[in-house]
Design a protein around this motif. Structure first.
Motif, short mmCIF file in Angstrom:
data_model
loop_
_atom_site.label_atom_id
_atom_site.label_comp_id
_atom_site.label_asym_id
_atom_site.label_seq_id
_atom_site.Cartn_x
_atom_site.Cartn_y
_atom_site.Cartn_z
N GLU A 180 2.19 12.47 -9.14
CA GLU A 180 0.90 12.82 -8.76
C GLU A 180 0.68 14.03 -7.82
O GLU A 180 1.67 13.92 -6.83
N ALA A 181 -0.30 14.78 -7.86
CA ALA A 181 -0.31 15.87 -7.06
C ALA A 181 -0.81 15.68 -5.76
O ALA A 181 -0.44 16.04 -4.50
N ASP A 228 0.84 -1.31 -0.10
CA ASP A 228 -0.02 -0.06 -0.02
C ASP A 228 0.83 1.25 0.05
O ASP A 228 0.59 2.22 0.63
N PHE A 229 2.01 1.50 -0.77
CA PHE A 229 2.72 2.34 -1.15
C PHE A 229 1.89 3.58 -1.95
O PHE A 229 1.07 2.89 -2.70
N LYS A 230 2.11 4.56 -1.56
CA LYS A 230 1.63 5.70 -2.54
C LYS A 230 2.69 5.97 -3.66
O LYS A 230 3.91 5.43 -3.35
N SER A 231 2.60 6.29 -4.77
CA SER A 231 3.34 6.59 -5.68
C SER A 231 4.59 7.35 -5.67
O SER A 231 5.50 6.88 -5.97
N ASN A 232 4.34 8.34 -4.48
CA ASN A 232 5.67 9.05 -4.25
C ASN A 232 6.66 8.15 -3.39
O ASN A 232 7.81 8.24 -3.59
N GLU A 233 6.03 7.45 -2.64
CA GLU A 233 6.66 6.27 -1.71
C GLU A 233 7.58 5.32 -2.60
O GLU A 233 8.49 4.93 -2.49
N ILE A 250 -4.79 9.84 -2.60
CA ILE A 250 -5.96 9.17 -3.24
C ILE A 250 -5.84 9.09 -4.66
O ILE A 250 -6.80 9.43 -5.59
N GLY A 251 -4.51 8.79 -4.92
CA GLY A 251 -4.33 8.28 -6.28
C GLY A 251 -3.96 6.95 -6.71
O GLY A 251 -4.73 5.97 -6.38
N PHE A 252 -2.89 6.58 -7.23
CA PHE A 252 -2.77 5.26 -7.91
C PHE A 252 -2.17 4.48 -6.79
O PHE A 252 -0.84 4.15 -6.60
#
Length: 823
Positions: A621-622, A602-607, A626-628
Motif C-alpha cells: 500500500e502506498a 492495529d498494525f498497518k499492512s507494512n507492519e 489510511i489503508g487496510f
C-alpha cells in the motif's frame, strides 16, 4: 489429589515413635515455634508435615537431630575453646584470612566425635524411617541453623546439605559435616553482616526421605513477584534434575506465573510462562554419598517445559495454602520462598522447604522509584533483569574463585555464575552480570538483598565483556536487562504514593509490554486505558496470524521457523491463542480488578508484512496509515481467520483465565455498517457485548466517529479518543511524513474543537469517553483542556503519570471539583 491424599495417609499411619528421645524429634513432633530447638528449616518442615498434609501438601517424612545435640557433641569433645580461638581476631574483609579461619573452625567441629548415646538415637530414628519407606530408602541430610529461614534473615545457601545418603554410617558422617558447615566462609560473613553472634547460633540437622528429583525436576516457588513485589502472583521456577542448579544459578530455568485471585475463583490457567534453556541437569554419580555431576540436557527436553501446566497449577495451589497458613500464624501477610521437587520414582510433587521471603515483601510499596534512561550506548548483551535499578562501572570478569581477590569494590562483577562463597565480593559490586541463572538463583537473591542491579542468564557475558570495559547495567526497562557499552544517563524520580491525591478525572495508563506491567501497577492509576495487542504479537508471537492459520502457503524456511516457534503447542493456532492470552492476561492481572481496555490489533499492512510469513498475506500500500487497518481487516476474507485467533485469545483471557476486567476496543472503525459487521463477527466468535459483563469500546480517531457519535453510541459502550490519528485526519497530515511533520499539532484549535464535540457527544449518549493518545502525555495544556471538558478518563504513558496526576489535581481544585481520596 486422591492419590496424594492416600499417600499422605499411608505415610502418617506408619509413623509411630518409641520412647521419647533426648536428641531426636520427628517432623510430626515439631512446629514453627521450635526454631531454637531444631532450626528454621526443620521447624518449617515439621509445621507443614504436621499441619498441612491434610490440605494436600506432601512433605517427605523425616526427623531432626536437635541443636542440643550439636551443643552436646561439642561439650563432650571440649571443643569450644579451640573453636573460639579459630575465630578470635577475624578480619572478615580479608578473604584469605576468613578462608583459613573458617577451615580451622570446621575441622574443630567435624573432629568432635559423635557421642555413643547420640549415635544410638540417630540410628534408631533412621531405622524407623526405613521401616516406613522401605529398605531402598535414601535420605537428604540438611543443615537447619537456629538463625535460619527467619523473616528478616534467610541464611539461604550458607550451610551444607548432603543428598541421596544411604545407610547409618554415611548419615552419621553427613550429620557431622552439617554441624561443621555452621562455619563455612559464607555463613561466618553472613552472621557478621547481619549481627548474629557465632556462638549463639547452633546447627540442627534434618534427615528426610530423599525426593528423587534427579530423575525428574525441581525448583523454587515465590508467592510474590520477586522483582516488583506484586503480591497477587505465585512465581514458579524449575529445571530438570536436582534443585541445586536452580538455586545456585547454574541453569536458566523455566518460569511460570499463576494469578492468585482468579485461581481462588476456580480458574485454572497459567498466567504467563517463559521457557528456560535448561542446558544441564544435576544427577547423582556412582562414586558415593552425596556425589553429584552435571550432564547435558537432551535438546528435545530443553525445548519443552520441565513440568506440565497441571503440575505448575498444583504447585501454585500448594504454595497458596502454605502462604495462607504462615500468614495466619504470623497475623500478617507473609509471602513465602518454597522449594519443590518432583520424585521421578513415585511421580509425586513434594514440598521440601518453605521459609519467609525476605526481600520483595519488605519493600515499602508506598515509595515509587522510577528510573528513566535518557542516553545510552550500544547494547552489548541482554538477560533477565533483577532489581529495577541502573549502575555503571568497570567490568571485572571472574572465571574462577581463585581470582576473587583481584576484584576491586565498585566494579561490575561478570561471571559464569556465582555461589554463596562469593558473598564478600558481591557485597562490594556495583552490579552483577552472569551467563547462567534465573531470577531465583543465588546471584539474583543476593543482588536483591544488597539492592544492586543484576542481569542473569545472558549466556555469553564472559565472552563479550572483558575486564576493564566500561559498561552500564540497566534493569529499569522491564524483564529484559541490558548491558550497554560505556556510561549511561538516566533520571530517578522518587515519590511517596501515600501522600498523593486521586483526581476526580480517572488517570489510566497506556501499557504494551506485559513484562513491565507488575511494576507499573504500583503507580497511582485507575486501570489501563490502552493495552496494545500489537506489542505482544510482535514481541512474543513474532509471526503473522494468517501464517499460523495457513502455514502451507509459506516457503520451506518460513514453515521451519513456524515449527520451531510452536514446538510446545498442539498447533500453530494454539500457540497464537495462548501466547497472546498470556501476554494480555499479565497486564489484566497486574491491574486487576481495575478496567483494562485492550485494543484489537492495529498494525498497518507494512507492519504486518514485517512479521514472520507476513509478506505472503499483505499487499503493498502506498499509504498504509489510511489503508487496510483496524476494523476494515477483521471481517475481510484476507484477515478474518487471523481475527478469529485474536477473538479466541480474548475469550480465553475473560472466560478461562477469569479476567472480566478486560474490555475490548475496535480501532479505526470508519463506518456504521463496518461496526455492525465486526460486532456481529465477534458475537459469532463468542465475544458478545453484554455477556459475562463484556464491554466493547471504539477508538474515536476518525472525524466520522465524531460526526456520527450518536449512531456509534448505539453500537459501543464507550469511546477512547486516539489523538494521534484524529489529529492527522483532521489536519490532513500524514504523521509518518517527516516533510510535513511541522503541521502535526494536537494543540491546533480545529483538533481541540473536534475533541470537544467527541466528549460532549459521548456524554450526551451516556457513554464513557476517555483519551489514550500521545497528546496528554506530551502537552500539559491538552491535559488541562480535557479536564475542563469533563472527560471521564485520561490514559497516559507511564513516565508522565505522576506529574500529570499532580497537575490535574491542581486544575480540578481551581475548577472547584472534589478529589476522590489519597492513593
Amino acid at each position: 489429589m486422591n492419590e496424594t491424599a492416600d499417600s499422605i495417609t499411608s505415610y502418617k499411619a506408619k509413623t509411630a515413635h518409641p520412647a521419647p528421645a533426648r536428641f531426636i524429634r520427628f517432623f510430626d513432633e515439631v512446629g514453627i515455634a521450635d526454631v531454637p530447638l531444631v532450626g528454621g528449616k526443620n521447624a518449617s518442615l515439621g509445621e507443614m508435615y504436621r499441619e498441612l498434609t491434610a490440605k494436600g501438601i506432601l512433605v517427605p517424612n523425616g526427623f531432626a537431630v536437635t541443636a542440643e545435640a550439636y551443643r552436646y557433641a561439642l561439650d563432650r569433645a571440649g571443643a569450644w575453646t579451640a573453636l573460639k580461638a579459630a575465630l578470635d581476631g577475624l578480619n572478615p574483609s580479608d578473604v584469605d584470612d576468613l578462608a583459613k579461619r573458617a577451615a580451622r573452625a570446621r575441622d574443630v567441629v567435624y573432629g568432635a566425635p559423635t557421642p555413643p548415646d547420640l549415635e544410638a538415637e540417630i540410628r534408631g530414628a533412621l531405622a524407623q524411617l526405613t521401616e516406613e519407606y522401605g529398605a531402598d530408602l535414601t535420605v537428604a541430610v540438611r543443615s537447619s541453623a537456629t538463625a535460619e529461614d527467619l523473616p528478616n534473615a534467610s541464611f539461604a545457601g550458607q550451610h551444607d546439605t548432603y543428598l541421596n545418603v544411604r545407610g547409618a554410617a554415611a548419615v552419621l558422617d553427613a550429620v557431622r559435616h552439617c554441624f561443621a558447615s555452621l562455619f563455612t566462609d559464607r555463613a561466618i560473613r553472613y552472621r557478621i553482616d547481619n549481627g548474629f553472634d557465632h556462638f549463639k547460633v547452633f546447627n540442627s540437622v534434618g534427615v528426610m526421605k530423599m525426593a528423587r528429583s534427579d530423575l525428574a525436576a525441581s525448583g523454587v516457588i515465590f508467592t510474590i513477584d520477586t522483582e516488583s513485589g506484586f503480591e497477587d502472583v505465585v512465581f514458579i521456577t524449575g529445571a530438570y534434575g536436582l534443585g541445586e542448579n536452580v538455586v545456585q544459578g547454574a541453569v536458566d530455568p523455566d518460569e511460570f506465573y499463576v494469578f492468585k485471585p482468579t485461581y481462588r475463583q476456580g480458574k485454572r490457567a497459567v498466567l504467563k510462562r517463559a521457557l528456560g534453556a535448561k542446558k544441564i541437569r544435576m544427577v547423582f554419580s556412582d562414586r558415593g554419598r552425596a556425589t553429584t555431576r552435571n550432564l547435558p540436557t537432551d535438546v528435545k527436553d530443553q525445548e519443552r517445559f520441565c513440568i506440565s501446566d497441571e503440575e505448575a497449577l498444583t504447585l501454585a495451589g500448594q504454595a497458596m495454602v502454605i502462604e495462607e497458613h504462615y500468614s495466619a500464624k504470623a497475623g500478617a501477610h507473609r509471602p513465602m520462598d518454597i522449594e519443590w521437587a518432583k520424585d521421578g520414582v513415585d511421580g509425586q510433587l513434594y514440598i521440601v522447604q518453605a521459609r519467609p521471603e525476605t526481600v520483595a515483601s519488605r519493600r515499602d510499596r508506598n515509595i515509587a522509584e522510577i528510573y528513566t534512561v535518557t542516553k545510552h550506548g550500544a547494547v552489548r548483551i541482554e538477560g533477565r533483569a533483577v532489581g529495577a535499578k541502573i549502575a555503571s562501572g568497570k567490568a571485572r570478569v571472574i572465571e574462577h574463585v581463585s581470582a576473587l581477590s583481584t576484584f576491586v569494590p565498585g566494579e561490575i562483577l561478570v561471571a559464569d555464575t556465582t555461589s554463596p562463597d562469593w558473598g564478600t565480593v558481591m557485597k562490594s559490586a556495583a552490579a552483577i552480570v552472569t551467563n547462567r541463572g534465573g531470577r531465583t538463583c543465588h546471584a539474583a537473591i543476593v543482588a536483591r538483598e544488597l539492592g544492586i542491579p543484576a542481569i542473569v542468564g545472558t549466556d555469553a557475558a564472559t565472552r563479550v565483556i572483558s575486564t576493564g570495559d566500561l559498561i552500564s547495567v540497566s534493569c529499569a526497562e522491564g524483564d529484559v536487562g541490558k548491558v550497554y557499552e560505556g556510561g549511561i544517563e538516566f533520571e530517578v524520580e522518587r515519590v511517596n504514593l501515600s501522600t498523593l491525591t486521586k483526581p476526580a478525572t480517572h488517570v489510566m495508563m497506556n501499557v504494551g509490554n506485559p513484562d513491565s506491567a507488575f511494576t507499573l501497577a504500583a503507580l497511582p492509576n485507575d486501570g489501563v486505558g490502552l493495552a496494545r495487542m500489537e506489542f505482544v504479537i510482535a514481541d512474543s508471537i513474532k509471526a503473522h496470524p494468517m501464517a499460523l492459520v495457513h502455514p502451507e502457503r509459506l516457503d520451506a524456511h518460513e514453515r521451519a521457523e513456524i515449527a520451531r516457534l510452536t514446538v510446545n503447542y498442539a498447533s500453530p493456532s494454539e500457540f497464537f491463542v495462548k501466547r497472546l492470552s498470556e501476554g494480555v492476561g499479565a497486564i489484566a492481572a497486574a491491574f486487576y480488578p481495575k478496567p483494562v481496555v485492550v485494543r484489537m490489533s492495529d498494525f498497518k499492512s507494512n507492519e504486518y508484512a514485517s512479521l514472520l510469513g507476513g509478506g505472503v498475506f499483505e499487499a503493498f500500500e502506498a499509504n498504509p496509515m489510511i489503508g487496510f487497518r483496524g476494523a476494515s481487516r477483521y471481517a475481510h476474507p484476507a484477515y478474518r481467520d487471523g481475527f478469529a485467533l485474536e477473538c479466541a485469545a480474548m475469550k480465553r483471557v475473560r472466560d478461562e483465565m477469569g479476567f472480566v476486567n478486560v474490555k475490548l476496543m475496535i480501532p479505526f472503525c470508519r463506518r456504521i455498517d463496518e461496526a455492525e459487521k465486526v460486532l456481529s463477527l465477534m458475537r459469532e466468535l463468542g465475544l458478545e457485548r453484554g455477556k459475562n459483563w463484556l464491554e466493547i469500546y471504539v477508538m474515536c480517531e476518525i472525524p466520522n466517529n465524531v460526526l456520527l457519535v450518536d449512531q456509534f453510541s448505539k453500537r459501543f459502550d464507550g469511546f477512547s479518543i486516539g489523538s494521534n490519528d484524529l489529529t492527522q485526519l483532521t489536519l490532513g497530515v500524514d504523521r509518518d511524513s517527516e516533510i510535513v511533520a511541522f503541521d502535526f499539532d494536537e494543540r491546533d484549535e480545529g483538533v481541540k474543537e473536534i475533541i470537544r464535540l467527541a466528549v460532549e457527544g459521548a456524554k450526551r449518549n451516556g457513554r464513557h469517553c476517555g483519551i489514550c493518545g500521545q497528546a496528554p502525555s506530551d502537552y500539559p495544556e491538552i491535559a488541562e483542556f480535557l479536564v475542563g471538558l469533563g472527560i471521564d478518563s485520561i490514559s497516559l504513558n507511564p513516565d508522565s503519570v505522576l506529574q500529570t496526576t499532580k497537575r490535574i489535581v491542581e486544575l480540578e481544585k481551581r475548577l472547584g471539583r472534589t478529589p476522590r481520596k489519597t492513593v
